[in-house]
Design an enzyme around this catalytic site. Sequence first.
Site, PDB file in Angstrom:
ATOM      1  N   TYR A 113       0.820  -1.216   0.000  1.00  0.00           N
ATOM      2  CA  TYR A 113       0.000   0.000   0.000  1.00  0.00           C
ATOM      3  C   TYR A 113       0.853   1.265   0.000  1.00  0.00           C
ATOM      4  O   TYR A 113       0.373   2.343  -0.335  1.00  0.00           O
ATOM      5  CB  TYR A 113      -0.923   0.047   1.219  1.00  0.00           C
ATOM      6  N   LYS A 163       3.800 -15.487   2.623  1.00  0.00           N
ATOM      7  CA  LYS A 163       3.730 -16.194   1.332  1.00  0.00           C
ATOM      8  C   LYS A 163       5.174 -16.423   0.910  1.00  0.00           C
ATOM      9  O   LYS A 163       5.608 -16.002  -0.173  1.00  0.00           O
ATOM     10  CB  LYS A 163       2.950 -15.315   0.328  1.00  0.00           C
TER      11      LYS A 163
END
Length: 354
Positions: free
Chosen positions: A135, A189
């Site tokens: 972001y 991840k």
Amino acid sequence: MKICVLPGDGIGPEIIAEAVRVLQALAIGCEMEEGLLGGCAVDATGDPYPPATQALAQQADAVLLGAVGGPQWDNLPRAQRPERGLLGIRQQLGLFANLRPAILYPELANASSLKAEVVAGLDILIVRELTGDIYFGQPRGIEMRVVDGRQERFAFNTMHYSESEIRRIVRVAFEAARKRNRKLCSVDKMNVLETTQLWRDVANETAVEYPDVDLSHMLVDNAAMQLVRNPSQFDVLVTGNLFGDILSDEAAMLTGSIGMLPSASLDANNKGLYEPCHGSAPDIAGRGLANPLATILSAAMMLRYTFAQESAALRIENAVRKVLQQGYRTADIYEPGMQKVGTRAMGDAVLAAL
Ligand code: NAD
């Protein structure tokens, strides 16, 4: 204990009034001062986060916020929108750690969209990093590029984390786990993204400081699945901004009732902003219908995390459990056979339970 109180817009003033009454009833010496944030601040000053509110928030130890926004401000230029006030205060106070508990109260089991036996006993805390990740990556944008020999639109964002950004949020999660069941699951991840390989490495390094907390790791796709398959396996989850955005909403909705969900956003010194997860609910504003419990529970989080007043926090949380056991329900959590109450009567019931 200096608290900056920002009721905001819509149902904000109604729900904040009840949380303030609860804090006053505890008589533990909170000093509260009100300020303007959001649409009400735009109307009064033209600025959603005016200088007077900035000074108040910076001088306080904690901020208690209702909610901001409403359709009457939707057409303003972006810089004047009420939501800008919220982003402004989060950024200015350096609030990098977002804590969202998801608790299923047995009395509200029917509100969950999952089967009762799957959500029974659910009590988890999601710790989301709030000021980094994709972001806030640079550069970013949408531009024209040549792809396979022809011009087309191309968009890009950059995911990044520094070691220190990861370490400080992981520490917040370890500390929170220490106050709970001492189980922390870090979500990443790492099989695909180097950013999250670093995340996992730093989490493992930090674990050495917390030998009393059991650290595990899970890939984010599996975590999303496990949250709906067997959510009670978790105690505290910690993850980055992007994954946390999605997983915290998923976890929150396991409880089924938006009017019950508190949140905390903390800086490096446990100064925090405390607010319900829901918005300003313009559809029911000013009618005394809103559920004040998420805001009252946010005040309990403030006592726990900023002021280290664990017993006062527990008193509030136990009072909320008690009013649910007694059958008091605002419209959003009402079921036939229960006692339907409005915002003020729900506040009265919590005060009586205290
Ligand atoms: P919302 O959370 O305000 O409302 C969604 C639905 O939930 C509505 O039907 C509302 O009546 C109900 N609801 C919400 N809180 C409730 C409560 N305490 N008791 C009973 N019912 C409740 O979301 P929205 O309608 O998408 O947004 C309305 C406004 O709030 C928008 O301007 C939005 O930008 C703003 N908003 C602010 C925040 C914030 O201040 N942190 C967060 C989300 C949305």
